[in-house]
Structure formats: structure tokens, C-alpha cells
Design a protein around this motif. Structure first.
Motif, mmCIF file in Angstrom:
data_model
loop_
_atom_site.group_PDB
_atom_site.id
_atom_site.type_symbol
_atom_site.label_atom_id
_atom_site.label_comp_id
_atom_site.label_asym_id
_atom_site.label_seq_id
_atom_site.Cartn_x
_atom_site.Cartn_y
_atom_site.Cartn_z
ATOM 1 N N MET A 183 0.846 11.390 -1.973
ATOM 2 C CA MET A 183 1.404 10.439 -1.015
ATOM 3 C C MET A 183 1.412 11.039 0.387
ATOM 4 S SD MET A 183 4.132 9.591 1.040
ATOM 5 C CE MET A 183 5.334 10.814 0.480
ATOM 6 N N SER A 184 1.866 12.285 0.498
ATOM 7 C CA SER A 184 1.977 12.929 1.804
ATOM 8 C C SER A 184 0.608 13.147 2.435
ATOM 9 C CB SER A 184 2.711 14.263 1.664
ATOM 10 O OG SER A 184 2.887 14.867 2.925
ATOM 11 N N VAL A 185 -0.383 13.546 1.627
ATOM 12 C CA VAL A 185 -1.729 13.771 2.151
ATOM 13 C C VAL A 185 -2.339 12.461 2.653
ATOM 14 C CG1 VAL A 185 -4.090 14.390 1.527
ATOM 15 C CG2 VAL A 185 -2.191 15.831 0.777
ATOM 16 N N VAL A 186 -2.253 11.408 1.830
ATOM 17 C CA VAL A 186 -2.786 10.105 2.231
ATOM 18 C C VAL A 186 -2.079 9.607 3.488
ATOM 19 C CG1 VAL A 186 -2.988 7.671 1.565
ATOM 20 C CG2 VAL A 186 -3.484 9.476 -0.100
ATOM 21 N N ASN A 187 -0.767 9.738 3.503
ATOM 22 C CA ASN A 187 0.015 9.273 4.641
ATOM 23 C C ASN A 187 -0.336 10.052 5.902
ATOM 24 O OD1 ASN A 187 1.988 7.408 5.523
ATOM 25 N ND2 ASN A 187 3.519 9.036 5.593
ATOM 26 N N SER A 188 -0.461 11.367 5.780
ATOM 27 C CA SER A 188 -0.758 12.210 6.946
ATOM 28 C C SER A 188 -2.143 11.920 7.505
ATOM 29 C CB SER A 188 -0.637 13.686 6.564
ATOM 30 O OG SER A 188 0.693 14.015 6.198
ATOM 31 N N VAL A 189 -3.123 11.755 6.611
ATOM 32 C CA VAL A 189 -4.473 11.418 7.066
ATOM 33 C C VAL A 189 -4.473 10.056 7.764
ATOM 34 C CG1 VAL A 189 -6.814 10.836 6.306
ATOM 35 C CG2 VAL A 189 -5.636 12.822 5.334
ATOM 36 N N GLY A 190 -3.764 9.095 7.166
ATOM 37 C CA GLY A 190 -3.687 7.767 7.773
ATOM 38 C C GLY A 190 -3.007 7.777 9.123
ATOM 39 N N VAL A 191 -1.932 8.550 9.252
ATOM 40 C CA VAL A 191 -1.227 8.642 10.526
ATOM 41 C C VAL A 191 -2.100 9.305 11.585
ATOM 42 C CG1 VAL A 191 0.660 9.864 11.692
ATOM 43 C CG2 VAL A 191 1.110 8.534 9.633
ATOM 44 N N THR A 192 -2.869 10.322 11.179
ATOM 45 C CA THR A 192 -3.792 10.956 12.122
ATOM 46 C C THR A 192 -4.814 9.948 12.633
ATOM 47 O OG1 THR A 192 -3.545 13.093 11.002
ATOM 48 C CG2 THR A 192 -5.460 12.823 12.438
ATOM 49 N N CYS A 193 -5.359 9.148 11.722
ATOM 50 C CA CYS A 193 -6.291 8.089 12.122
ATOM 51 C C CYS A 193 -5.621 7.098 13.068
ATOM 52 C CB CYS A 193 -6.828 7.355 10.892
ATOM 53 S SG CYS A 193 -7.902 8.335 9.830
ATOM 54 N N GLU A 194 -4.359 6.772 12.770
ATOM 55 C CA GLU A 194 -3.644 5.816 13.621
ATOM 56 C C GLU A 194 -3.399 6.384 15.009
ATOM 57 O OE1 GLU A 194 0.362 2.970 13.620
ATOM 58 O OE2 GLU A 194 -0.076 4.275 11.899
ATOM 59 N N LEU A 195 -2.989 7.648 15.088
ATOM 60 C CA LEU A 195 -2.731 8.273 16.388
ATOM 61 C C LEU A 195 -4.005 8.338 17.222
ATOM 62 C CD1 LEU A 195 -0.363 11.181 15.283
ATOM 63 C CD2 LEU A 195 0.260 9.214 16.692
ATOM 64 N N VAL A 196 -5.096 8.737 16.587
ATOM 65 C CA VAL A 196 -6.381 8.778 17.296
ATOM 66 C C VAL A 196 -6.782 7.368 17.717
ATOM 67 C CG1 VAL A 196 -8.839 9.285 17.069
ATOM 68 C CG2 VAL A 196 -7.149 10.880 16.152
ATOM 69 N N GLY A 197 -6.587 6.401 16.826
ATOM 70 C CA GLY A 197 -6.937 5.027 17.136
ATOM 71 C C GLY A 197 -6.137 4.460 18.294
ATOM 72 N N VAL A 198 -4.839 4.757 18.330
ATOM 73 C CA VAL A 198 -3.999 4.282 19.437
ATOM 74 C C VAL A 198 -4.481 4.862 20.753
ATOM 75 C CG1 VAL A 198 -1.697 4.416 20.450
ATOM 76 C CG2 VAL A 198 -1.954 3.841 18.038
ATOM 77 N N ALA A 199 -4.774 6.161 20.764
ATOM 78 C CA ALA A 199 -5.233 6.811 21.993
ATOM 79 C C ALA A 199 -6.558 6.218 22.472
ATOM 80 C CB ALA A 199 -5.373 8.317 21.758
ATOM 81 N N LEU A 200 -7.521 6.078 21.553
ATOM 82 C CA LEU A 200 -8.826 5.528 21.928
ATOM 83 C C LEU A 200 -8.727 4.064 22.335
ATOM 84 C CD1 LEU A 200 -11.131 7.125 19.190
ATOM 85 C CD2 LEU A 200 -10.835 7.835 21.580
ATOM 86 N N LEU A 201 -7.871 3.319 21.635
ATOM 87 C CA LEU A 201 -7.694 1.906 21.959
ATOM 88 C C LEU A 201 -7.149 1.737 23.368
ATOM 89 C CD1 LEU A 201 -7.608 -1.078 21.121
ATOM 90 C CD2 LEU A 201 -5.340 -0.668 20.160
ATOM 91 N N CYS A 202 -6.151 2.533 23.715
ATOM 92 C CA CYS A 202 -5.567 2.437 25.059
ATOM 93 C C CYS A 202 -6.589 2.795 26.124
ATOM 94 C CB CYS A 202 -4.347 3.350 25.165
ATOM 95 S SG CYS A 202 -2.930 2.793 24.199
ATOM 96 N N VAL A 203 -7.380 3.857 25.881
ATOM 97 C CA VAL A 203 -8.420 4.245 26.836
ATOM 98 C C VAL A 203 -9.438 3.123 26.993
ATOM 99 C CG1 VAL A 203 -10.356 5.820 27.230
ATOM 100 C CG2 VAL A 203 -8.154 6.716 26.451
ATOM 101 N N ALA A 204 -9.866 2.541 25.870
ATOM 102 C CA ALA A 204 -10.873 1.473 25.914
ATOM 103 C C ALA A 204 -10.357 0.251 26.654
ATOM 104 C CB ALA A 204 -11.285 1.099 24.490
#
Length: 519
Positions: A183-204
Motif C-alpha cells: 500500500m505504501s509503495v503504491v501510494n508513494s509512487v502515485g503521490v510522486t506522479c501527482e506532485l510531478v503532474g501538478v508542477a508540470l500542469l501549472c508550468v504548462a
């Protein structure tokens, strides 16, 4: 009997030994580190999931100026998070809200807070799972398994949302049952994707800005009710989003060195969510093709429409895939938190079927039965959306009020304890010091005001289509019904507990007998 108090420590003992001081044995497995703890709180908030779902709601009531409600709600919730961080350092136990309220206000008070929290988490879980309908069909039409209109408000869209939601709940239930490490691994990977996605989305989006930040001063959409009314109502959007950061506390018994780790991760989850969400809102209103044509306030278009129209179909769909990942880990985090709440209360034998729900699978180290129960009940709630999408939306709105009430049932007795000088010391751990009273008072006031605001029977919020008076008054009706059902469940379980002789109960595995009152 009273709950075992927490004493100051100069050198932390082992986590399992620390937990035994509260009368609990170490049954769950400590596999979560600092980032995993942060991910648990952040993914419950999940700004990609909730902002995508609710952007049109906030915009429809106050236009671009609704962005200002975000920092206001963030400030109020940060006050609550500071109080929770103090408690996480003193009571590192699963079932955080229930445990904290019980130790501060007594058994009945804590049980009520826990019951409201369970009800809210169940509905929130269903609401998170149903969000896949907002993002997957726009990515690929094949995700519309039930042929027809994909809009959540349509009959076919509502039905397809249930299908996708049930499939997602099946996946998250399986992950929770397999083990907390997965659970923690899946959650952590997903959160990393979300954080990167938020940053890239805002830049775009900022790179495609059509107007300057001064757009947030525009107030179209106010109508004839007055701007203050619209501002208060549109602020419900941020109130719906910025909750769940306490879930890091729910995993305290599975977190390494939780007294130091959990307070930090609770605050980080709030602050990172607050900053990311603010940038997303600002970038959206600055980059949208128009803020006047009604598309931003249309539930069928809203923020996903901005992505595909401004960033192009391919890039827009790529971001929607990232949102789908965020929805998945958000659902996983909420189910995990709800499972730990059920487990914690069942372990104290204050829930029906407590013996089964409190069992931890010796192979996986997880409360499998609690996880399955949470998943099944959330899936059952999804069925409401098939017959009455408006009722499900109203139900999802009301559950946030229950969360705020549960939070208030922690901050209020904490303030009483603080004023009486009876808050347990925790030398070397997180504390508010001389600012404690001020922060705590403001947190209580904030919680009370928001609970009233969330439950106020506005037709525009709870019955926007009109013709269903019961929906307008659903918040107080649902609260009364939840408390009534809870009272019956509590009475039944109390009778069963009374029939169990005290000397036959292992107080380490079932310390409910120690919850007769506050410390």
C-alpha cells in the motif's frame, strides 16, 4: 479506569514498547517511513482529484474571485493541523480522531467522533472512486463501458461511474489486504506522479496564459444574492478539498518513530496541498479560453476542458492520465484510513462484530476483514448514483460536514485540556508552546463556523435542480440519522460488552475497558 497517560521521554523506546504504554500490542507492521507517511496525508487530500472534480462548483458561484477562498480555507485548516500535530506526538495510535477525542473528552465523546469519522470516510471513499468518470472517458471513449453520454449527471454517465468506481474499489481493497508495505509503495509512487503532474500542469497552463493574475478580482457569477453570499458558498469547494491530512495519524502504528514523523508529515501534507492547489486554480483562470462563456462553471467541462482546449488533445490527455493515477491513490489512501479507524474502534470493542473486525491477518499484518467491509460498504453507496445522481452528490457534500464536526470534537476538548493545564507534556517533541491557546481557540472557532456553513440548507448547493426539498435539508437530516444509527449500534455493543466478564478479557488486545473516561 482511565487511559494510560503519556509521560515525557528523554530517550525514545522501541515503537512497539511505546505503543504498549497505551495498552495495545504491536499487531500491525511498521513499514512506513517519512515519505510514506506524508504520502498518506497528501493523497487523501489529492488536489489533482478534488480540484478537477470541484473546480466548476466553486467557479459557478463567484467567478474567478473564488480563488481567494482557497488561502482562507488553507489558513483555517492549518490551524487544525497544528493541533493535530501536537496530538500525533502524544498519542501515536491508529484511529487517530477516535483515539484523540476519547483521551481528551471521554469514551462517549470519542466514540461519537469516531462514528462520524467512519460515516464521512465511507462516503468520501465512494466519492473519490466515482471521480474516475470525470477523467477516463475523456482520455479514451472505451472507458465508457455503459454506452451513451459520459457526463456524471446523465443516466449512462452515472451508471458507468459506478462500474468504474466498483472496479477501483476492488483494486484498492486487494492492495490493502495484501499488506501495508505494498500500500505504501503504491501510494508513494502515485503521490510522486501527482506532485510531478501538478508542477508540470501549472508550468504548462501558465505558459498558455490568456490574462494576468488580476483576473481573480473579477466577480461575475454572483447573481442577485450579493458577493459575500457567493464568496461563502464558493468557499465550500476549498473546504471539500483540504481535508484528510489527519490520515497520516491513522497510520501511526505502522509508521517508524511516529511521535516525530507524523506531526511533520501532517503539516507537510497541508502546506504542499495548499501551495499546489493555489497554483492550479490561478493557472486555470489565467489560461482558460474564456472566463465569461460559462464553460468553467459547467460540471461537464470545467478544468478538464481547459486542459484539452489549451494544451492540445495529446498533452491534455496525458495530464488526465496523471489525474487518473491521483484518483487511484486517493481512493487507496481514504480506504486505508477508514480501515484503520474501523480496526481501532473494533479493537476497543465499541463496534458491532468487533471481534472479527479487529483481527489482523498474521501473514499480511493487515486487518483484512475491516478493509473488505469498508470496500463493500463504499461500493454499496455508489449504487445510489445510478438511481439518483443528485442524491449522491448531496451525500458527498454532507460527508465533509461530518469530517469537520469530527475535527471539532478533537480541537474543542483539546482547548479545554489546555486551559486547565492538563495537556500531557512531550519534551523534545512537537508542541505549540505559548501559541497553543491562540491557535487552539482559532481552530475551534474555524471548525464551528465551517461546520455550520457546510451544513446550511442552501437549495443552490444541495438541490440545484430544484423540486427535492428533502435534499436541501439533507445535511441536518443525515447528521441526525447517522447519530441515531450510531446510538443504536453503541447500545447493542455496550450490552454485549457488559455481558463479557472483565477477567476474561486480555487488556492488551482489547483495551476498551480502559476507555471509561478521559485521563
Amino acid at each position: 479506569m482511565s487511559v494510560t497517560p503519556v509521560h515525557p521521554r528523554t530517550e525514545p523506546p522501541g515503537d512497539a514498547g511505546d505503543l504498549s504504554g497505551f495498552g495495545y500490542g504491536q499487531q500491525l507492521r511498521r513499514k512506513i517511513g517519512s515519505y510514506g507517511s506524508f504520502a498518506a496525508g497528501f493523497s487523501f487530500v489529492s488536489i489533482l482529484t478534488t480540484v478537477f472534480q470541484l473546480f466548476s462548483f466553486g467557479f459557478s458561484f463567484a467567478g474567478p474571485a473564488f480563488v481567494w477562498t482557497w488561502p482562507i480555507v488553507l489558513g483555517g485548516q492549518l490551524l487544525v493541523a497544528l493541533c493535530f500535530a501536537e496530538l500525533a506526538a502524544r498519542y501515536p495510535i491508529s484511529g487517530a480522531i477516535y483515539q484523540w477525542a476519547s483521551r481528551l473528552g471521554g469514551r462517549g465523546w470519542g466514540w461519537t467522533a469516531g462514528w462520524l469519522m467512519i460515516a464521512a470516510q465511507m462516503v468520501t471513499l465512494a466519492g473519490a472512486a466515482i471521480a474516475l468518470q470525470v477523467v477516463l472517458p475523456p482520455v479514451w471513449s472505451g472507458f465508457q463501458l455503459v454506452g451513451g453520454d459520459s457526463s456524471l449527471t446523465s443516466v449512462t454517465g452515472a451508471a458507468n461511474a459506478v462500474v468504474l468506481g466498483v472496479l477501483l474499489l476492488g483494486l484498492t481493497t486487494a492492495i490493502n489486504a495484501i499488506g501495508v508495505r505494498l500500500m505504501s509503495v503504491v501510494n508513494s509512487v502515485g503521490v510522486t506522479c501527482e506532485l510531478v503532474g501538478v508542477a508540470l500542469l501549472c508550468v504548462a497552463l501558465f505558459s498558455h496564459a490568456e490574462r494576468g493574475p488580476g483576473v481573480v478580482l473579477r466577480t461575475q457569477g454572483v447573481g442577485g444574492h450579493g458577493y459575500l453570499w457567493a464568496f461563502v458558498v464558493s468557499g465550500l469547494m476549498a473546504s471539500y478539498v483540504l481535508v484528510g491530512f489527519d490520515s497520516a495519524g491513522e497510520l501511526s502504528e505502522e509508521t517508524r518513530d511516529p511521535r516525530r514523523t507524523t506531526p511533520r508529515t501532517i503539516l507537510r501534507a497541508v502546506l504542499v496541498s495548499g501551495l499546489g492547489g493555489a497554483l492550479m486554480l490561478l493557472a486555470t483562470v489565467m489560461s482558460a479560453d474564456s472566463v465569461d462563456d460559462g464553460s468553467l462553471g459547467d460540471p461537464a467541462r470545467g478544468l478538464p476542458y481547459v486542459l484539452t482546449s489549451r494544451l492540445g488533445d495529446t498533452l491534455g490527455r496525458a495530464f488526465l492520465v496523471d489525474v487518473a493515477i491521483a484518483v487511484t491513490v486517493c481512493t487507496l489512501a481514504i480506504q486505508t484510513a477508514a480501515t484503520r479507524m474501523v480496526f481501532s474502534m473494533a479493537r476497543d470493542r465499541v463496534l458491532p462484530f468487533a471481534d472479527g473486525l479487529a483481527k489482523v491477518n498474521p501473514r499480511t499484518g493487515t486487518p483484512v476483514r475491516s478493509s473488505v467491509l469498508v470496500g463493500v460498504l463504499a461500493a454499496a453507496l455508489l449504487l445510489v448514483n445510478v438511481g439518483n445522481a443528485a442524491l449522491f452528490t448531496t451525500l458527498a457534500s454532507v460527508c465533509i460536514m461530518l469530517l469537520y464536526l469530527a475535527y471539532l470534537m478533537v480541537t474543542l476538548p483539546l482547548l479545554v485540556r489546555r486551559l486547565r493545564g492538563r495537556l500531557p507534556a512531550a519534551d523534545g517533541l512537537f508542541g505549540l508552546g505559548r501559541w497553543g491557546v491562540v491557535v487552539n481557540v482559532l481552530a475551534v472557532v474555524w471548525g464551528a463556523v465551517m461546520a455550520v456553513n457546510l451544513g446550511w440548507p442552501r437549495a443552490e448547493v444541495f438541490d440545484p435542480q430544484g423540486g427535492h426539498t428533502y435534499l436541501q435539508w439533507f445535511a441536518p437530516l443525515f447528521l441526525g440519522g447517522a447519530l441515531l444509527v450510531g446510538a443504536l449500534a453503541y447500545a447493542v455493543q455496550a450490552r454485549r460488552s457488559t455481558a463479557t466478564p472483565v477477567d476474561t478479557v486480555d487488556t492488551v488486545d482489547a483495551p476498551a475497558l480502559a476507555l471509561g473516561g478521559a485521563e
